[in-house]
Design a protein around this motif. Sequence first.
Motif, short mmCIF file in Angstrom:
data_model
loop_
_atom_site.label_atom_id
_atom_site.label_comp_id
_atom_site.label_asym_id
_atom_site.label_seq_id
_atom_site.Cartn_x
_atom_site.Cartn_y
_atom_site.Cartn_z
N GLN A 51 0.15 -17.09 -2.55
CA GLN A 51 -0.65 -18.21 -3.04
C GLN A 51 -0.86 -19.25 -1.95
N GLN A 54 -3.31 -18.43 0.43
CA GLN A 54 -4.62 -18.41 -0.21
C GLN A 54 -5.15 -16.99 -0.45
N CYS A 55 -4.23 -16.05 -0.64
CA CYS A 55 -4.61 -14.70 -1.04
C CYS A 55 -4.69 -14.60 -2.56
N GLU A 57 -4.94 -16.99 -6.32
CA GLU A 57 -5.11 -18.29 -6.96
C GLU A 57 -4.74 -18.15 -8.43
N ARG A 72 -5.09 -14.33 -9.81
CA ARG A 72 -6.18 -13.44 -9.44
C ARG A 72 -6.36 -13.45 -7.93
N THR A 74 -8.18 -13.76 -4.35
CA THR A 74 -9.27 -14.48 -3.70
C THR A 74 -9.96 -13.51 -2.73
N ASP A 75 -11.02 -13.97 -2.09
CA ASP A 75 -11.66 -13.12 -1.08
C ASP A 75 -10.67 -12.79 0.04
#
Lengths: 105, 213
Positions: A51, A54-55, A57, A72, A74-75
């Motif tokens: 998290q 930022q993999c 969220e 879920r 992220t890009d």
Amino acid sequence: MMINATGALLDLCVLSVISRGDAYGYALTQRVKQTLDVSESTVYPVMRRLQTQQCLETYDTPHEGRNRRYYRLTDAGRQMLGALGADWEEFKKRVDGILSGGDAA
Amino acid sequence: MTREEFLDKLRRLLRALPQDEIDAAVRYYDEYIRDAEDEAEALATLGSPREVAGRIAAEAVAGEGAGGNTFGGEDADGAPAGPAGTGAGGDKKRSGARVIFMVILAVFALPVGLPVAAVIAVVAVAVTVAALAALTAVSAAAVALIPGGLLVSVVGIAAMTRDFALGLAPLGTGLIAFGLGWLLLCAVVWLWRRGIVAAARRIGQSIIRRIRK
């Protein structure tokens, strides 16, 4: 199983499970536990790290009068999943190479 | 243990972490236990709050770099393969003391025995450092008092040539300071000798004991 899942392998499994559908902590942990020999408290730090990288969220959904926190991809998470998946294939091939006694690729 | 007790203990154990980390972890485990069909069983399989906190702390310390994210053993290169790469140094505010606390927390998650030994070692080092600091402070005071006292005495004598009574007061004060300085210095030297001799003797004894075994 004697082989421990740590670090990248655990990241890969967590990302992979979430890629097939958003998940909440308990269900995700149970799913990972079905496959890997990890303790209950191993999964949270992994998800927290993913998290902060930022993999993953989170979002909250009402459930039985409280909120349930879902995770879920992220890009960046999808990219990470792809990169780790490729690494895993490579790793698997090399280990298989050693086991079958062939030359190094 | 109930869910509330578990979360309470967890929160207390994590207190060295940033507030948002504590909240996130407590919130997660609150939900985790609620989502399990059987609260008691969930608590049993989770392990003690200390174990859970230890894992979080271990990850917080290790995660300072980049975390897992790479295959194969050699992490020496350190560069995370990740696209985000924000894991590194996410929280620059983290103080040294906080890291030390988290390491201690992580150590506590290990089997008993090791933490006890670690605590004893840390306390021994702390006591030694504190004693040395106190001794150094007293030495500094002694060293400052001797020339200071002398200087004030000289000023007093100089003043006495003009006004006897006016000079007598600084002379007296200076001599008191001078004498106090010497006294402290003697005490410090005595303590140093005693301390060093005692320490040397103790180390010597333990070596002899080990050799005899």
